[in-house]
Structures are given as structure tokens and as C-alpha cells.
Design a protein around this motif. Structure first.
Motif, PDB file in Angstrom:
ATOM      1  N   GLN A 259       1.009  -1.395  -0.178  1.00  0.00           N
ATOM      2  CA  GLN A 259      -0.146   0.023  -0.128  1.00  0.00           C
ATOM      3  C   GLN A 259       0.971   1.217  -0.226  1.00  0.00           C
ATOM      4  O   GLN A 259       0.446   2.296  -0.531  1.00  0.00           O
ATOM      5  N   ARG A 263       0.527   4.036  -2.798  1.00  0.00           N
ATOM      6  CA  ARG A 263       0.441   5.400  -2.486  1.00  0.00           C
ATOM      7  C   ARG A 263       1.371   6.468  -2.790  1.00  0.00           C
ATOM      8  O   ARG A 263       1.198   7.579  -3.287  1.00  0.00           O
ATOM      9  N   ARG A 319      -5.149   3.816  -7.914  1.00  0.00           N
ATOM     10  CA  ARG A 319      -6.274   4.548  -7.144  1.00  0.00           C
ATOM     11  C   ARG A 319      -7.419   3.647  -7.077  1.00  0.00           C
ATOM     12  O   ARG A 319      -8.270   3.635  -6.056  1.00  0.00           O
ATOM     13  N   ALA A 324      -6.323   5.788  -0.813  1.00  0.00           N
ATOM     14  CA  ALA A 324      -5.248   6.557  -0.514  1.00  0.00           C
ATOM     15  C   ALA A 324      -5.402   7.475   0.542  1.00  0.00           C
ATOM     16  O   ALA A 324      -4.179   7.875   1.134  1.00  0.00           O
TER      17      ALA A 324
END
Length: 377
Positions: A259, A263, A319, A324
Motif C-alpha cells: 500500500q 500510495r 487508485r 489512498a
């Protein structure tokens, strides 16, 4: 299409900028019966009506690319000779003056689209004289590119709310119905694509209000392609893919790394203001997993399952794969939400045979809005 190109066309949908002269419409009941069809001149509308219609078409060109706005790509054979592409070309080339083609499009939408209510189909056509960008970037030069295109919007129609309204005839207020009201578009499309600020007959921009349901039945009926996986479903599939293929190696640290990488890609893409869409490939995600120490066996399982779920050579938008704006941990009884930039404050431990989630909490701790102190044992 890039965000900048979409924004350029969206800005066209203003009373003082548009070349749209008329809007064609079809009102459909919840039982798929055509209640009325019409053609209305924008020039003869009131200012409020004109703005409302153009607002609907602006909405079809709004939202997040790869989430609400999806590039539909035709196969070469479709562009060369297919009924679906010929219909779109007839609509565009006639500027919606081909009644047979307009009726055929209405029939295709009605036969395939399933909504819980009746709906209004709206069509508009415009020829956009595309200005050429000045070399110094200071303004626009006159250009020789003309971009003819059509816009379609499908808006759910629901009964309006009853309101207490003043009746001048008896000088009193009474409950009155607002009749039936068209809402914001559920789905829509632009054809052809405005790619590189030029006409691209191989692409179409498809709009879906919901990231969870892009109405694949309509995509298949209109464009005869395999519908793309909705953005919401992409995240669910990706989450399940990590858990099921990595199994015991799917630790908090691995998920944090994946992640964090996605991000960071989103943040860099935003800061660089690039026009190119942001995507991530299977090999790039696998590279992050390998850096976390995931075994070759689990990586191989991830690669196979990824291709099965999304297709070989799939390029997904980061996305669509993460949220995010937050990092969340969840048990059957507890939900912990963490600033995504500080997920390092969270750890997992096994103490005395019991599994725990540990959160560093040096200061500023509140319980139910009340500041508390953590006692030393």
C-alpha cells in the motif's frame, strides 16, 4: 484520454462556449416502455433549462479517470467493419440528424440497461474547432483540427418530493407534488475519443456514476467488447488475491509495503502533473512483494492468479486498488483507522500465545473524545 483533454471538453459544455444546437431525448418507463421522444433547440430554451441540460453533459465528463471514466477500446476489425461502430459513426457524422440511427441507439440502450426506475436518455452533438496550443504556452493559436463528437447521458427519473407550496388562488399553502424529476447521469459516453487533442475513432470514453457497478450489460450491448472490471470490484479482487496467494506470508508488513508503494506512485503522479494515466503492472507489484521477502512459490501463485483475475499484461490504476486517504485494520469487533502516512505506528505481535495489534501511543490519546493517560504497569 488524459484528464486535461477531458477537462477541455467539459469546459465546452457552457452556454457561452458550446456549439451544441439541439438535444435529443427519450423518456423510458420503469417497464422499458418509451413514453416520449423529443428534440429541443438549445437556442429556444430558457437560460435555466439550457444550463441544466449542459450540466448533465458536464457530469458525463466528470469523475476520476479509470474509476468513473473508462477508455473503451475497439478492436481494429470493429472499426473496419462492425454494426456497433457503424452506428456510432452514423450518429456522429449526421450530428444526430439521422432519425433511424438515433432510434436504433435508443432501442439498444432500452433493451440492455437495467435500472430500478424509469430513465431519460439524452443525446447531443458538437463540432469543436480545436485551437492549437501556442509554442510559448502563453495562449492559443488558431488551429485546423475539427473534432465532431456525440455525447450520451442516461439519467434516472424518479417522483419529485412533495412540498408545501403557496397557491395564489386561495392564498394558502398546500402539499403539491413536483412531478417526475431527472437525476444526475447514471451512465453515459463520449464518441469518439479526444486523444492527443485529435479524433481517435478506436476509442470511446465511458462514464459510470458508480465505481461498484459500471453496468457491463450496457457496455457489451453498445460496444461489443468485454466490459472492464468496475473499480470497486478491482479493489476487492486485489485484496482477496493477496490474501489467498500469499497465505501465511501475507503479514501486516507486506500489506503496508504494497500500500505504501501504491500510495507513493499516486503522490508522485499528482506532483508531476503528467498527462499520462497512472497504472501499475503485475510485475511491479510482484517486485514489491519480492522486496518484502515473499517466497518464490507464493510469488508464482500471485502472478498466475493476477493474470487470471485481471488478464495478461493488465495495467491497473493504483487508485482503484487502495484507499489512498486511510489505512484500516479490522477484526470482527474492532476497527482501527490510521493516517496512511503513519501506518508504521501499528504492529502485530503474539504475546503469551495471544495475537495482538499494537499501536504506539506516546501522546494525544483520547477515548470517546476525552483525553486519557496510559498507566504504567
Amino acid at each position: 484520454m488524459t484528464e486535461k483533454e477531458i477537462r477541455e471538453l467539459r469546459q465546452r459544455q457552457r452556454p457561452d462556449r458550446t456549439n451544441i444546437t439541439a438535444v435529443r431525448g427519450c423518456y423510458v418507463s420503469d417497464s422499458r416502455e418509451i413514453l416520449s421522444t423529443f428534440r429541443q433547440s438549445l437556442g429556444l430554451m430558457s437560460e435555466e433549462d439550457r444550463e441544466s441540460y449542459l450540466g448533465v453533459f458536464r457530469k458525463v465528463l466528470s469523475g476520476t479517470v479509470e474509476k468513473n471514466l473508462i477508455d473503451v477500446i475497439f478492436r481494429t476489425q470493429q472499426v473496419a467493419d462492425s454494426a456497433e461502430h457503424r452506428l456510432l459513426m452514423r450518429l456522429r457524422d449526421s450530428q444526430l440528424n439521422d432519425d433511424e440511427a438515433v432510434g436504433q441507439l435508443f432501442d439498444t440502450i432500452i433493451a440492455s440497461l437495467t435500472l430500478d426506475t424509469g430513465y431519460l436518455i439524452l443525446l447531443a452533438a458538437e463540432r469543436y474547432d480545436v485551437p492549437r496550443r501556442a509554442k510559448d504556452g502563453a495562449g492559443l493559436d488558431g488551429g485546423d483540427e475539427v473534432f465532431p463528437y456525440i455525447l450520451c447521458a442516461v439519467c434516472p427519473v424518479k417522483p419529485g418530493r412533495q412540498t408545501l407550496s403557496y397557491a395564489a388562488e386561495d392564498k394558502a399553502f398546500h402539499i403539491r407534488s413536483a412531478g417526475y424529476v431527472a437525476g444526475l447521469p447514471e451512465v453515459g459516453f463520449l464518441f469518439p475519443a479526444f486523444d492527443g487533442r485529435r479524433t481517435n475513432l478506436y476509442d470511446c470514453l465511458y462514464y459510470s456514476r458508480s465505481a461498484q457497478n459500471n453496468h457491463p450489460e450496457l457496455i457489451e450491448a453498445l460496444f461489443h467488447i468485454e466490459p472492464p472490471v468496475p473499480a470497486g470490484e478491482q479493489k476487492q479482487t486485489f485484496d482477496a488475491l493477496l490474501s489467498q496467494t500469499l497465505e501465511s506470508e501475507c503479514s501486516l508488513g507486506v500489506v503496508q509495503s504494497v500500500q505504501s508503494d501504491l500510495r507513493e506512485r499516486i503522490s508522485v503522479h499528482k506532483e508531476t502533473h503528467t498527462d499520462e494515466p497512472l497504472t501499475v503492472s503485475r510485475s511491479e507489484v510482484a517486485g514489491t512483494l519480492a522486496a518484502c521477502g515473499v517466497s518464490e512459490e507464493k510469488l508464482a501463485a500471485f502472478n498466475v492468479k493476477f493474470d487470471q483475475s485481471f488478464g495478461e499484461s493488465a495495467a491497473l490504476s493504483p487508485r482503484n486498488l487502495i484507499d489512498a486517504k486511510k489505512f484500516q485494520l479490522k477484526t470482527p469487533d474492532v476497527i482501527i483507522q490510521v493516517n496512511p502516512d503513519r501506518s508504521d505506528l501499528v504492529q502485530t505481535r503474539v504475546l503469551g500465545g495471544v495475537k495482538y495489534i499494537l499501536i504506539c501511543a506516546d501522546e494525544g490519546v483520547e477515548a470517546g473524545g476525552v483525553s486519557i493517560q496510559i498507566e504504567q504497569n
